[in-house]
Scaffold this motif. Structure first.
Motif, short mmCIF file in Angstrom:
data_model
loop_
_atom_site.label_atom_id
_atom_site.label_comp_id
_atom_site.label_asym_id
_atom_site.label_seq_id
_atom_site.Cartn_x
_atom_site.Cartn_y
_atom_site.Cartn_z
N GLY A 8 13.56 -0.54 -33.61
CA GLY A 8 14.77 -1.35 -33.73
C GLY A 8 15.89 -0.58 -34.42
O GLY A 8 15.74 0.60 -34.76
N PHE A 9 17.02 -1.25 -34.63
CA PHE A 9 18.17 -0.60 -35.25
C PHE A 9 18.67 -1.42 -36.44
O PHE A 9 18.62 -2.65 -36.42
CB PHE A 9 19.31 -0.43 -34.25
N LEU A 10 19.14 -0.71 -37.45
CA LEU A 10 19.85 -1.32 -38.56
C LEU A 10 21.28 -0.82 -38.50
O LEU A 10 21.52 0.36 -38.26
CB LEU A 10 19.23 -0.91 -39.90
N VAL A 11 22.24 -1.71 -38.69
CA VAL A 11 23.64 -1.32 -38.67
C VAL A 11 24.08 -1.04 -40.10
O VAL A 11 24.15 -1.94 -40.93
CB VAL A 11 24.53 -2.42 -38.05
N MET A 12 24.36 0.22 -40.38
CA MET A 12 24.74 0.63 -41.72
C MET A 12 26.24 0.90 -41.76
O MET A 12 26.89 1.06 -40.73
CB MET A 12 23.95 1.87 -42.13
#
Length: 229
Positions: free
Chosen positions: A137-141
């Protein structure tokens, strides 16, 4: 007897550029007048402002981006605002001309950089994010400058999460089909505007910085104080 009339002198187009010709301003000072001397380019070259429709795909045929979603991209050729392979491909093209080409990863987003892999203790993440985070998955930083950076979750082991801050297209060859929609000589205002636009959303090592907060509106936000540098 009919009067003899002097033949009228044919007017020359103000858009025609004549070598060595200079225009006078209201004070009769000789100066270069770009509005008079410059014609609209017919072929894309370095320094031209171009508008391009495009569709990008991977080797497996997966489409990763298209101007159908975002509208044509505009950039000044040779300014470094787009990846090198894309910049090189538009040169020599004409308005409404279409081209399909492949860009080697070295002229796109380069190889995957191991130094952009960062390990973070799971307890540094907010509890609600810890419950949602999944491998792949992805985390938006968010960087200190406000730029949003997608970070892929490579692995979760021993209460530690490994984030990949490489560009999502790093290590991949890219295929584009493009059509030139417009070619022009940019004004000073347009040059200034494009100099301040971030066309290339890739990021360099450490850009995330210390205490990089995430977008609070994002469901995939990693939360503050991720210490990803």
């Amino acid at each position: 007897m009919e009067k003899t009339r002097s033949p009228k002198k044919k007017k020359e187009s103000v858009l025609k550029k004549s070598a060595g010709v200079k225009a006078k301003n209201k004070n009769n000072d000789v100066s270069n007048d770009e509005s008079v001397m410059t014609t609209k380019p017919s072929i894309v070259s370095t320094g031209h402002l171009v508008s391009v429709d495009y569709t990008g795909s991977l080797d497996n045929g997966e489409e990763f981006d298209s101007s159908r979603n975002n509208g044509p991209i505009s950039f000044v050729v040779g300014s470094g605002h787009v990846i090198k392979g894309f910049d090189d491909a538009v040169r020599g093209m004409k308005v409404d001309e279409t081209k399909k080409f492949k860009i080697n990863k070295n002229d796109a987003y380069g190889d995957v950089n191991p130094q952009l892999m960062h390990k973070i203790p799971m307890d540094k993440l907010p509890e609600d994010i810890r419950r949602q985070v999944k491998e792949g998955g992805f985390l938006v930083m968010q960087s200190p400058t406000g730029q949003q950076i997608p970070a892929k979750v490579n692995s979760i082991k021993n209460n530690e999460i490994t984030l990949d801050l490489n560009h999502p297209l790093a290590g991949k060859d890219l295929t584009f089909e493009i059509t030139i929609r417009d070619i022009s000589v940019p004004s000073k205002n347009e040059l200034h505007s494009h100099d301040h636009e971030d066309h290339d959303h890739s990021h360099e090592e450490g850009e995330c910085g210390d205490d990089c907060d995430c977008d609070d509106d994002s469901d995939d936000c990693c939360g503050g104080n991720c210490n990803c540098k």
